[in-house]
Design a protein around this motif. Structure first.
Motif, PDB file in Angstrom:
ATOM      1  N   ASN A 153       4.101   1.926   0.011  1.00  0.00           N
ATOM      2  CA  ASN A 153       4.320   1.773   1.449  1.00  0.00           C
ATOM      3  C   ASN A 153       3.650   0.519   1.998  1.00  0.00           C
ATOM      4  O   ASN A 153       4.201  -0.175   2.854  1.00  0.00           O
ATOM      5  N   LYS A 154       2.442   0.230   1.498  1.00  0.00           N
ATOM      6  CA  LYS A 154       1.739  -0.968   1.958  1.00  0.00           C
ATOM      7  C   LYS A 154       2.473  -2.236   1.543  1.00  0.00           C
ATOM      8  O   LYS A 154       2.613  -3.178   2.321  1.00  0.00           O
ATOM      9  N   PHE A 157       5.659  -2.466   3.608  1.00  0.00           N
ATOM     10  CA  PHE A 157       5.385  -2.866   4.989  1.00  0.00           C
ATOM     11  C   PHE A 157       5.077  -4.362   5.070  1.00  0.00           C
ATOM     12  O   PHE A 157       5.544  -5.053   5.976  1.00  0.00           O
ATOM     13  N   ARG A 232       5.151   3.116   9.557  1.00  0.00           N
ATOM     14  CA  ARG A 232       3.782   3.310   9.070  1.00  0.00           C
ATOM     15  C   ARG A 232       3.126   4.552   9.655  1.00  0.00           C
ATOM     16  O   ARG A 232       2.236   5.129   9.058  1.00  0.00           O
ATOM     17  N   SER A 233       3.542   4.933  10.837  1.00  0.00           N
ATOM     18  CA  SER A 233       2.854   6.029  11.522  1.00  0.00           C
ATOM     19  C   SER A 233       3.085   7.361  10.815  1.00  0.00           C
ATOM     20  O   SER A 233       4.177   7.663  10.356  1.00  0.00           O
ATOM     21  N   ARG A 289       8.940   3.543  14.950  1.00  0.00           N
ATOM     22  CA  ARG A 289       9.025   2.174  14.456  1.00  0.00           C
ATOM     23  C   ARG A 289      10.095   1.393  15.219  1.00  0.00           C
ATOM     24  O   ARG A 289       9.887   0.246  15.626  1.00  0.00           O
TER      25      ARG A 289
END
Length: 604
Positions: A153-154, A157, A232-233, A289
């Motif tokens: 995910n990082k 993103f 991300r949330s 998002r």
């Protein structure tokens, strides 16, 4: 047979075991059945197991399940705008319909074949839910999954956010006060291409074709955003959220297990609640998002107006933000909207329209007489702007022997009937009003079978790749029949222009054909559905002239009548549905041009 296996991906199936055990194999994918057949395993399709009665029950149960949940309460728990209600319902309908459909498949198999054990491959929702519950309850798997997903995910993103920021910088420098539009699919790009400058949004992550994305982004005329940042949330469940999800899960469990209590015992209120909760949170995270990303885009470019082809998800977020900031916004739907004689189908079309023809936008384009009648019958929040055809259009022209021969070759001298359809996969079912993949293939086969009995008739099947079916599957299904061909390349408008008639179950191409002055045949072999009737149009018609609702007993006679009424030397559009569409287009031509110049319109 004691065992039944539901298979969509034969490459992962234990074929020797299936052959040895003499299992019953069910697959709703024609491609999968072809592959199994090549491996020496026969399988039955879904059409033999799910019929009109089942679809009506699925629709009824689906609606009861969704109505048991307070959607507005869920949106408030997620801290999302209440105008996203239709979007969330849209996704819940797909999720619930798919699961109920699988349960009805199982129930039909058990009733017909008396099987004791039921197994699914990993592509079925029931299997996914069972695995989801197992994984979620394993502490080790949770930790491993969190670690693995956290890293991915990082990285995701960082990539998507970098592409997004670069896109923002470009439009800030070169596309201030331009027109802002959603993804340019389904004809929207061609509608807007005459505008001096357009920025197109894609509500998703980075494309694999980065090079092409970069070229389309860094353009001085029309720019396409390279990506939205990855969500991300992490949404935490509130008590109200859990209460509403549990209500839906309880209803869903009751509906599924009532059909097959012993065979799907692994499904429970807790497993379905966890699954529903995850799906809704994931959807909510993406909408958060979207709201943030779209706000950044609006702030950077200050668009003179916004245009979208639908009002679903990120497009709905776009409509909400521009509405709050009093920016002109327009919906130009890429689909048909039809008043239907059947009350269930009519409700399905209304639900379908809530994310297509209606939404948090200032104006919605009324492109067809059917859409006008549909709008006038129902209650919508978006003001109508009568434009005539923009995306839903067909060109009125005469047959050209050179173009016709280039398209159809040696068959160009025959009476050419163009088949077009819009099959929906299991994860996007729209029961009754659209065909499933199996129903689509069955309708093609039954129509070709009957049309082959009519002299000098050629069926041109216009095909575009979709879930579960390929060119090979269609060709295999039609072995033994003559006078047909499958066409995948070229412009649909060119094929429509050079054909003598169009046949379809349910598709926007029906209205395109009416604009093009082509006779239309409505064909439904398995499901009792009739796409049009006299009440589908705003103006009163004495008869549905120009449209034929055909079956095996009437097709030969109908084709003969079409040839008589619509032959090149004898065509007479007066008092036909086609004439209604021609008049509508002529009446609204200037209005459509005004909309594209972003003029103001009055309510119909």
């Amino acid at each position: 047979m004691s065992e039944v296996w539901f298979i969509r991906e034969p490459s992962k199936a234990n074929i020797p075991y299936l052959i040895k055990r003499d299992c019953l194999i069910v697959s709703d994918s024609p491609d999968a059945r072809n592959e199994l057949r090549e491996l020496g395993v026969s399988a039955i399709g879904s059409s033999a197991l799910v019929n009109n009665t089942h679809w009506l029950k699925i629709i009824n149960q689906r609606d009861l399940i969704i109505h048991s949940m307070d959607i507005n309460s869920i949106l408030l728990s997620l801290n999302l705008d209440l105008e996203l209600e239709s979007s969330l319902k849209f996704h819940l309908k797909f999720l619930v319909s798919e699961l109920l459909y699988e349960a009805f498949l199982v129930a039909s198999v058990i009733e017909r074949y008396s099987c004791n054990k039921v197994f699914f491959d990993e592509n079925f929702q029931i299997n996914k839910i069972t695995k989801f519950e197992t994984n979620e309850r394993s502490t080790f798997i949770k930790i491993k999954k969190a670690f693995h997903c956290g890293i991915l995910n990082k990285v995701n993103f960082c990539i998507t956010n970098t592409l997004f920021v670069l896109s923002l910088l470009w439009i800030r420098l070169f596309h201030k006060n331009s027109l802002l539009a959603t993804s340019p699919g389904s004809g929207l790009k061609s509608v807007l291409e005459k505008q001096s400058s357009v920025v197109f949004l894609y509500g998703n992550g980075a494309s694999k074709d980065i090079k092409n994305k970069v070229l389309k982004c860094f353009s001085l005329k029309n720019s396409e955003m390279m990506a939205f940042p990855a969500p991300r949330s992490t949404i935490k469940a509130t008590k109200n959220f859990e209460i509403e999800v549990n209500k839906g899960a309880s209803r869903l469990t009751e509906g599924v297990l009532k059909l097959v209590p012993e065979h799907l015992g692994s499904l429970s209120v807790s497993s379905l609640s966890e699954w529903l909760s995850f799906q809704i949170k994931d959807w909510g995270s993406k909408r958060k998002r979207d709201m943030s990303a779209i706000q950044s885009v609006i702030s950077c470019m200050g668009p003179k107006a916004v245009v979208s082809q639908h009002s679903l998800d990120f497009a709905a977020c776009l409509g909400i933000i521009t509405k709050n900031q009093k920016i002109n916004s327009f919906l130009i739907s890429h689909g048909s909207h039809i008043v239907n004689a059947d009350s269930v189908a009519d409700r399905e079309w209304l639900g379908h329209s809530r994310t297509m023809l209606d939404g948090p936008f200032k104006y919605t384009a009324i492109q067809t007489p059917a859409a006008k009648a549909f709008y006038e019958k129902n209650c919508f929040q978006t003001a109508a702007y009568e434009t005539g055809p923009l995306i839903v259009k067909g060109k009125l022209s005469k047959s050209n022997s050179i173009k016709r021969k280039a398209l159809f070759g040696l068959n160009s001298d025959m009476n050419i009937i163009l088949h077009a359809g819009t099959p929906k996969p299991p994860n996007a079912l729209r029961p009754i009003i659209y065909e499933t993949t199996d129903e689509y293939l069955d309708n093609i086969c039954s129509f070709v079978r009957e049309a082959s009995k009519v002299p000098n008739t050629f069926v041109a099947i216009r095909f575009r790749p979709c879930w579960g079916i390929s060119l090979k599957s269609i060709e295999n299904a039609l072995i033994g029949y003559t006078c047909w061909g499958v066409f995948c390349d070229g412009s649909f408008e060119d094929f429509l222009e050079q054909s003598d008639a169009l046949v379809s179950y349910s598709s926007t191409t029906i209205e395109q054909a009416l604009f093009a002055g082509k006779p239309v045949i409505l064909w439904s072999d398995q499901v009792d559905y009739k796409h049009l009737f006299l009440g589908s149009f705003s103006e009163k018609l004495n008869a549905l002239k120009g449209v034929w609702i055909s079956d095996s007993s009437s097709l030969a006679r109908d084709i003969e009548e079409i040839n008589s009424c619509f032959s090149t030397s004898n065509v007479n559009y007066s008092d036909t549905v086609q004439s209604l569409y021609h008049s509508f287009e002529a009446l609204n031509y200037n209005q459509g041009s005004a909309l594209l110049k972003l003029g103001m319109g009055d309510r119909v």
